[in-house]
Design an enzyme around this catalytic site. Sequence first.
Site, PDB file in Angstrom:
ATOM      1  CD  GLU A  68      -2.735   1.615   0.583  1.00 45.08           C
ATOM      2  OE1 GLU A  68      -3.411   0.565   0.040  1.00 45.08           O
ATOM      3  OE2 GLU A  68      -2.702   2.886   0.000  1.00 45.08           O
ATOM      4  CG  ASP A 116      -3.134  -2.748  -0.690  1.00 43.75           C
ATOM      5  OD1 ASP A 116      -2.449  -2.726  -1.494  1.00 43.75           O
ATOM      6  OD2 ASP A 116      -2.845  -2.824   0.392  1.00 43.75           O
ATOM      7  N   GLY A 129     -10.257  21.783  -4.725  1.00 44.77           N
ATOM      8  CA  GLY A 129     -10.955  22.190  -5.925  1.00 44.77           C
ATOM      9  C   GLY A 129     -10.915  23.816  -5.646  1.00 44.77           C
TER      10      GLY A 129
HETATM   11  N1  CAO Z   1       0.090 -23.486  -3.673  1.00 47.38           N
HETATM   12  C1  CAO Z   1       1.408 -23.178  -3.506  1.00 47.38           C
HETATM   13  N2  CAO Z   1       2.112 -22.177  -3.702  1.00 47.38           N
HETATM   14  C2  CAO Z   1       1.443 -20.918  -3.794  1.00 47.38           C
HETATM   15  C3  CAO Z   1       0.013 -20.898  -3.538  1.00 47.38           C
HETATM   16  C4  CAO Z   1      -0.774 -22.294  -3.633  1.00 47.38           C
HETATM   17  N3  CAO Z   1      -2.011 -22.298  -3.363  1.00 47.38           N
HETATM   18  N4  CAO Z   1      -0.566 -19.784  -3.580  1.00 47.38           N
HETATM   19  C5  CAO Z   1       0.703 -18.972  -3.574  1.00 47.38           C
HETATM   20  N5  CAO Z   1       1.717 -19.692  -3.707  1.00 47.38           N
HETATM   21  C6  CAO Z   1       3.139 -19.337  -3.819  1.00 47.38           C
HETATM   22  C7  CAO Z   1       3.358 -18.607  -5.032  1.00 47.38           C
HETATM   23  O1  CAO Z   1       3.497 -19.602  -6.079  1.00 47.38           O
HETATM   24  C8  CAO Z   1       4.780 -17.796  -4.805  1.00 47.38           C
HETATM   25  O2  CAO Z   1       5.937 -18.693  -5.091  1.00 47.38           O
HETATM   26  P1  CAO Z   1       7.158 -18.276  -5.780  1.00 47.38           P
HETATM   27  O3  CAO Z   1       7.902 -17.070  -5.118  1.00 47.38           O
HETATM   28  O4  CAO Z   1       8.054 -19.570  -5.487  1.00 47.38           O
HETATM   29  O5  CAO Z   1       7.051 -18.051  -7.041  1.00 47.38           O
HETATM   30  C9  CAO Z   1       4.583 -17.657  -3.253  1.00 47.38           C
HETATM   31  O6  CAO Z   1       3.586 -18.450  -2.868  1.00 47.38           O
HETATM   32  C10 CAO Z   1       4.207 -16.380  -2.626  1.00 47.38           C
HETATM   33  O7  CAO Z   1       4.084 -15.215  -3.497  1.00 47.38           O
HETATM   34  P2  CAO Z   1       4.210 -13.793  -3.431  1.00 47.38           P
HETATM   35  O8  CAO Z   1       5.789 -13.258  -3.908  1.00 47.38           O
HETATM   36  O9  CAO Z   1       3.311 -13.117  -4.191  1.00 47.38           O
HETATM   37  O10 CAO Z   1       4.093 -13.433  -1.735  1.00 47.38           O
HETATM   38  P3  CAO Z   1       4.863 -12.441  -0.732  1.00 47.38           P
HETATM   39  O11 CAO Z   1       4.270 -12.605   0.767  1.00 47.38           O
HETATM   40  O12 CAO Z   1       6.151 -12.811  -1.023  1.00 47.38           O
HETATM   41  O13 CAO Z   1       4.462 -11.015  -1.373  1.00 47.38           O
HETATM   42  C11 CAO Z   1       3.282  -9.047  -2.219  1.00 47.38           C
HETATM   43  C12 CAO Z   1       3.407 -10.407  -1.341  1.00 47.38           C
HETATM   44  C13 CAO Z   1       2.029  -8.325  -1.638  1.00 47.38           C
HETATM   45  C14 CAO Z   1       4.441  -7.989  -1.857  1.00 47.38           C
HETATM   46  C15 CAO Z   1       3.371  -9.493  -3.473  1.00 47.38           C
HETATM   47  O14 CAO Z   1       2.435 -10.464  -3.777  1.00 47.38           O
HETATM   48  C16 CAO Z   1       3.050  -8.391  -4.561  1.00 47.38           C
HETATM   49  O15 CAO Z   1       4.043  -7.501  -5.007  1.00 47.38           O
HETATM   50  N6  CAO Z   1       1.984  -8.579  -5.255  1.00 47.38           N
HETATM   51  C17 CAO Z   1       1.726  -7.488  -6.373  1.00 47.38           C
HETATM   52  C18 CAO Z   1       1.390  -6.118  -5.523  1.00 47.38           C
HETATM   53  C19 CAO Z   1       0.146  -6.531  -4.592  1.00 47.38           C
HETATM   54  O16 CAO Z   1      -0.848  -6.690  -5.087  1.00 47.38           O
HETATM   55  N7  CAO Z   1       0.474  -5.730  -3.694  1.00 47.38           N
HETATM   56  C20 CAO Z   1      -0.565  -5.214  -2.374  1.00 47.38           C
HETATM   57  C21 CAO Z   1      -0.630  -6.232  -1.667  1.00 47.38           C
HETATM   58  S1  CAO Z   1      -1.759  -5.675  -0.415  1.00 47.38           S
HETATM   59  O17 CAO Z   1      -1.054  -4.569   0.632  1.00 47.38           O
END
Ligand code: CAO
Length: 444
Positions: free
Chosen positions: A138, A167, A246
């Site tokens: 966010e 978000d 505004g």
């Molecule tokens: N089964 C197996 N693996 C799964 C799964 C499932 N059902 N669901 C998720 N995973 C895995 C994914 O494949 C991923 O694995 P790899 O890294 O090995 O490819 C992993 O879980 C996590 O994914 P992620 O990198 O998205 O999660 P994170 O917690 O590290 O990051 C966030 C979170 C929000 C920073 C990132 O997802 C992001 O930048 N998203 C896009 C922007 C966004 O939406 N941000 C808003 C978030 S709300 O504040």
Amino acid sequence: MKALEGVRILDFTHVQSGPTCTQLLAYLGADVIKVERPGVGDITRGQLRDVPNVDSLYFTMLNGNKRSITIDSKHPKGKEILDRLIKHCDVLVENFAPGALDRMGLTWDHIHSLNPRMIVASVKGFGPGPYEDCKVYENVAQCAGGSASTTGFRDGPPLVTGAQIGDSGTGLHLALGIVAALYQRNRTGRGQQVLAAMQDGVLNLCRVKLRDQQRLKHGPLTEYSQHGQGIPFGEAVPRAGNDSGGGQPGWILKCKGWESDPDSYIYFITQAPVWEPICDVIGEPGWKTHPDYATPKARLPRLAQIFARIEEWTMSKTKFEVMNLCNAVDIPVGPILSMKEIAEDESLRRTGTIVEVDHPMRGKYLTVGNPIKLSDSPAEVTRAPLLGEHTEEILRNVLSYGDEEIAVIEASGAIGETRPKRRIEPADSAIRAAATKKFNGRTR
Ligand code: CAO
């Protein structure tokens, strides 16, 4: 019927941005199937918990009206189930970090070959460019989208806002993109990719600040109070404090009780057409014709003094008294409502904007219902699902797996806790299993 009845969403979202989008689509009638990692689920289930071992409000308030299925998307059997789900769904929504969906094998080409009608909708932090691979939360988006640099007071640091414009704001943008893609698909028969980047979403909401950036080339921003105070502008749009966005000058003023109540304030707008009633209400009838106050232009350099005088009057009244007195003569004002006041507001309950739902493990909780009211699509808000609550139901009724196939799937570990990526505390999983058992006993 509901507006999106018949639309099925494969919901691969987590945290806040994606879940806001799919919850809204669910409120509008879509069947939202939330895919979660076995044994772990959406990380927010366990974040900011107020009740031990019970899904958090963070999760439950963003995942109402959905069904939950647990699938290990990296397990061969899990991939098989997902491929089948893709064939039975209209939209896949995800907000994983860049590249994560591809790493699961769910590339656009793969999805499109299974279901050419499938719409694949994503939230990412940034669009294509130097930051496209970054993970984003966010406040990163608020900073990168122009909100933080324009929020706060001129002589203080940049500020983030409480409204989750990065978000939830981007989730709203994505929902609109999905509905548009569904509409286009009705005519073309083809799905497409929809991308809402959080930086873009925030910038869209900060559009008026980009307007002001361009106006700066042609002279000072006269409606910013710093102009009236004789403080020159720099090269970029400054923080405007509580100045109105505004052309109608406004400010936040103290009301009766401000010394002890941090929310005894009101936003007061000196809208030009009601200047005369304002003068009457505050007891300055002479200002109606005085050359220093009679016209908007004359008032601009004196805003600080004018608001100080109005505040003398507002401080003698409660914010609700000011609201009533001003609205009676069409003066636009906004009481600063605390979250407590909003949570207790009867009219918001009556319209379904605030809804109380019952959860089998936490009991009653408040959530925000559909803020968009449709006259021919009834809104009904139901509680968020427990982790994997609908796994069997979806395998059986949506994907038509029979008893034997389900037994094989269960034994494979693809829907169980055999391959969690993150370590699960034994105590936590035992409590969750006991709680799920308790829940099953109550409802089936
Ligand atoms: N089964 C197996 N693996 C799964 C799964 C499932 N059902 N669901 C998720 N995973 C895995 C994914 O494949 C991923 O694995 P790899 O890294 O090995 O490819 C992993 O879980 C996590 O994914 P992620 O990198 O998205 O999660 P994170 O917690 O590290 O990051 C966030 C979170 C929000 C920073 C990132 O997802 C992001 O930048 N998203 C896009 C922007 C966004 O939406 N941000 C808003 C978030 S709300 O504040």
